[in-house]
Design an enzyme around this catalytic site. Sequence first.
Site, PDB file in Angstrom:
ATOM      1  N   HIS A  10      -1.749 -19.643  -0.717  1.00  0.00           N
ATOM      2  CA  HIS A  10      -1.422 -20.003   0.674  1.00  0.00           C
ATOM      3  C   HIS A  10      -0.267 -19.150   1.204  1.00  0.00           C
ATOM      4  O   HIS A  10       0.502 -18.560   0.443  1.00  0.00           O
ATOM      5  CB  HIS A  10      -1.041 -21.481   0.754  1.00  0.00           C
ATOM      6  CG  HIS A  10       0.164 -21.819  -0.074  1.00  0.00           C
ATOM      7  ND1 HIS A  10       1.457 -21.577   0.350  1.00  0.00           N
ATOM      8  CD2 HIS A  10       0.274 -22.355  -1.304  1.00  0.00           C
ATOM      9  CE1 HIS A  10       2.309 -21.951  -0.575  1.00  0.00           C
ATOM     10  NE2 HIS A  10       1.624 -22.430  -1.607  1.00  0.00           N
ATOM     11  N   GLU A  86      -1.675 -27.467  -6.499  1.00  0.00           N
ATOM     12  CA  GLU A  86      -0.601 -26.943  -7.336  1.00  0.00           C
ATOM     13  C   GLU A  86      -0.271 -27.910  -8.474  1.00  0.00           C
ATOM     14  O   GLU A  86      -0.598 -29.102  -8.413  1.00  0.00           O
ATOM     15  CB  GLU A  86       0.643 -26.688  -6.477  1.00  0.00           C
ATOM     16  CG  GLU A  86       1.833 -26.075  -7.209  1.00  0.00           C
ATOM     17  CD  GLU A  86       1.545 -24.727  -7.847  1.00  0.00           C
ATOM     18  OE1 GLU A  86       0.733 -24.696  -8.800  1.00  0.00           O
ATOM     19  OE2 GLU A  86       2.136 -23.721  -7.416  1.00  0.00           O
TER      20      GLU A  86
END
Length: 220
Positions: A10, A86
């Site tokens: 990202h 994550e």
Amino acid sequence: MSYKIYLVRHGQTILNRYNRMQGWCDSPLTQKGIEDAHEAGRRLKKIRFAYAFHSDTTRAMRTCNYILSENDNETPVPITLENFREQGYGYYEGSDSNQAWLMIGASHNCRTFKELISTYSIEDARDFCKEADPFHQAENNREFWERVGSGFEYLDKIADDGCNILIVSHGTTIRSIVHRFDPEVDITVSPENGSVTRLTVDGTRVSVDYYSHYLKTDEY
């Protein structure tokens, strides 16, 4: 059957900018992060994606949408796939990264994340993080790979031969995937925000084609 996975980290977030631990917690993309995402999209604009996934964080979702907005082909509707979120840092979420890794690594004679994964491994670092967490809510290596491994099993079920799959994920998750399938790659260097890492899945074999490409002169 063979297919390719394009793993994109990202774009930069507020917590990235201030060097804060950002796992399951979330923060908005910065202006640079928005540009990171658009630039990744421009680098991948010729790739026809059969599927597009992002983790269940706003930063990954927005990055995925910006990437697809730059694509020259008809694009799939992006889908949330939480398997590729994550690593969870538990008590250390939002902490100063340097301070957190000093606290996690101190009893193992390591002062930084880089030193920890160089001296031990990225897998050990996850276990050390859970051990040091006073609530023990950080993900250990087994918990992390149960989640991510299920994601790869899902991709195998839906992928068609020769297709391309976009997954917008996260720095430590991408490092961990690369290390599992190609331990020779230097993961002590974090993938850049908006960078592209490509995998080829051929039957039961997964190979890393390249890691953290983000320059216009890089292969995509």
